[in-house]
Design an enzyme around this catalytic site. Structure first.
Site, short mmCIF file in Angstrom:
data_model
loop_
_atom_site.label_atom_id
_atom_site.label_comp_id
_atom_site.label_asym_id
_atom_site.label_seq_id
_atom_site.Cartn_x
_atom_site.Cartn_y
_atom_site.Cartn_z
N TRP A 29 0.83 -1.22 0.00
CA TRP A 29 0.00 0.00 0.00
C TRP A 29 0.86 1.25 0.00
O TRP A 29 0.51 2.25 -0.63
CB TRP A 29 -0.99 -0.02 1.16
N ASP A 51 -1.99 6.53 6.29
CA ASP A 51 -3.00 5.57 5.84
C ASP A 51 -3.25 4.60 6.99
O ASP A 51 -2.42 3.76 7.29
CB ASP A 51 -2.46 4.83 4.60
N LYS A 82 -12.44 -2.15 6.54
CA LYS A 82 -11.66 -3.00 7.45
C LYS A 82 -12.14 -2.87 8.89
O LYS A 82 -12.52 -3.85 9.47
CB LYS A 82 -10.17 -2.76 7.30
C1 PLP Z 1 -7.15 -2.20 1.93
C2 PLP Z 1 -6.14 -1.13 2.04
C3 PLP Z 1 -6.03 -0.10 1.09
C4 PLP Z 1 -6.88 -0.04 -0.17
O1 PLP Z 1 -8.13 0.40 0.13
P1 PLP Z 1 -9.21 0.64 -1.03
O2 PLP Z 1 -10.35 1.18 -0.23
O3 PLP Z 1 -9.49 -0.68 -1.68
O4 PLP Z 1 -8.65 1.63 -1.98
C5 PLP Z 1 -5.09 0.89 1.29
N1 PLP Z 1 -4.29 0.86 2.36
C6 PLP Z 1 -4.34 -0.11 3.29
C7 PLP Z 1 -3.41 -0.08 4.46
C8 PLP Z 1 -5.27 -1.12 3.15
O5 PLP Z 1 -5.33 -2.10 4.08
#
Ligand code: PLP
Length: 355
Positions: free
Chosen positions: A100, A167, A191
């Site tokens: 990511w 993030d 998540k």
């Molecule tokens: C799942 C995830 C993403 C991607 O998220 P999307 O909503 O599918 O764009 C980005 N960063 C992390 C840390 C993730 O776990």
């Protein structure tokens, strides 16, 4: 049969939230109308948006501190570029801890110079780099708090005078942090917060408006703040379910209470991974292990078929590791119960007995 859902995302959500969400689809707020068929500008829905924003800031301890909470579309992946669009004038510093982070770096490079301050790519991201320096003239520093795919987690964050963008998709609301250290926090809902379709962005307003480029409306955090996340139609269902989950978390006692449960769950699983000779953890340093996503392998691949049958028969779902890591990944988000981790641990012990 009761399922134990260890899926990495979309993933387990609290049962009471599912119940309320399904009721709202049939009859929302006693209106005899579905949540899905009313105007997003109705007082019933604007109350949902405002409540979700308020709860998010409240949980993070960021009310009245110059922050705004937004619920936008495009997933966390959209924020990879939206952060850079809004904040990157010359140069930004990025910590590379996995897939990511790599994707965030790729998008940000379209907007300016990206300095990778440290990377754990040399060991397939099985550790968190430490002791790097962030140049004081960087526009911001970006990091990924929890590496969903590799199972590492940042346990501390650098002291720096530059704004930090993080993030937190896969560990937001799972542990107590000093969230006021961050200028931008973003997290895809699917998540720890709700269904796919919306992203929470918490932004400190004083970092905005400093870049010289023109920003298209949909990309501009200031536009979304001015319109209270209603510049265009928000993902009404995803925002509503996120609100319900944030209410559920509040009833549970908030982040500090859920953190205790999360610690119990991860300790239970990691101690079995360490004890059981048939298993080995993927992460090199124990202090970097994620409390949300535990990555592990069999020490002998010959047991794969037997183990896979055992956990599937126990009602466990979503245990296969990401293709870039292999092995297994147990995602233990807020809504996963301790009992489910116990079921997994029992299966691991059973494999040892039968091996
Ligand atoms: C799942 C995830 C993403 C991607 O998220 P999307 O909503 O599918 O764009 C980005 N960063 C992390 C840390 C993730 O776990």
């Amino acid at each position: 049969m009761k399922k134990h859902n260890f899926s990495a995302g979309p993933c387990v959500l609290p049962q009471p939230v599912m119940q309320k969400a399904s009721e709202a689809i049939l009859n929302f707020n006693g209106l005899d109308l579905s949540l899905l068929e009313i105007s997003h500008r109705s007082t019933d829905f604007t109350a949902v948006m405002e409540r979700a924003q308020k709860l998010a800031l409240e949980h993070l301890g960021l009310q009245d501190k110059g922050y705004k909470a937004l619920f936008l579309q495009g997933g966390a992946s959209m924020e990879f570029l939206r952060v850079a669009y809004n904040l990157l004038e010359q140069k930004a510093a990025y910590l590379n801890t996995g897939t990511w982070s790599v994707k965030a770096i790729k998008e940000a490079k379209l907007f300016g110079e990206i300095l990778e301050v440290a990377s754990s790519k040399d060991q397939n991201f099985n550790y968190v780099p430490k002791n790097y320096t962030i140049p004081s003239d960087a526009d911001y520093f970006h990091c990924t708090s929890n590496n969903t795919i590799f199972g590492t987690q940042l346990k501390s964050f650098p002291e720096t005078n530059v704004p930090i963008a993080c993030d937190m998709s896969s560990d937001i609301f799972s542990r107590q942090l000093d969230f006021s250290k961050f200028s931008i926090i973003y997290a895809g809902a699917q998540k720890n917060m709700g269904p796919a379709g919306t992203t929470l962005i918490v932004v400190k307003e004083d970092v905005l408006g400093k870049v010289s480029r023109a920003i298209p409306s949909l990309m501009d955090y200031r536009v979304h703040i001015a319109k209270n996340s209603m510049f265009n139609t928000p993902a009404v269902f995803a925002v509503y379910v996120s609100m319900l989950t944030l209410e559920w978390l509040k009833e549970k006692g908030g982040i500090s209470a859920i953190e205790k449960v999360n610690d119990k769950k991860s300790k239970l699983l990691y101690s079995e991974i360490d004890r059981n000779p048939l298993f080995t953890g993927f992460v090199a340093n124990k202090e970097d292990r994620s409390t949300m996503n535990a990555t592990f392998n069999l020490t002998d691949e010959n047991f794969k078929e037997k183990f896979d049958t055992l956990w599937q028969d126990a009602g466990i779902n979503g245990l296969n590791g990401h293709r870039s890591v292999g092995g297994y990944r147990a995602s233990m988000y807020n809504a996963l119960e301790l009992e489910s981790v116990q079921v997994l641990v029992d299966v691991m012990k059973e494999l040892e007995r039968k091996a």
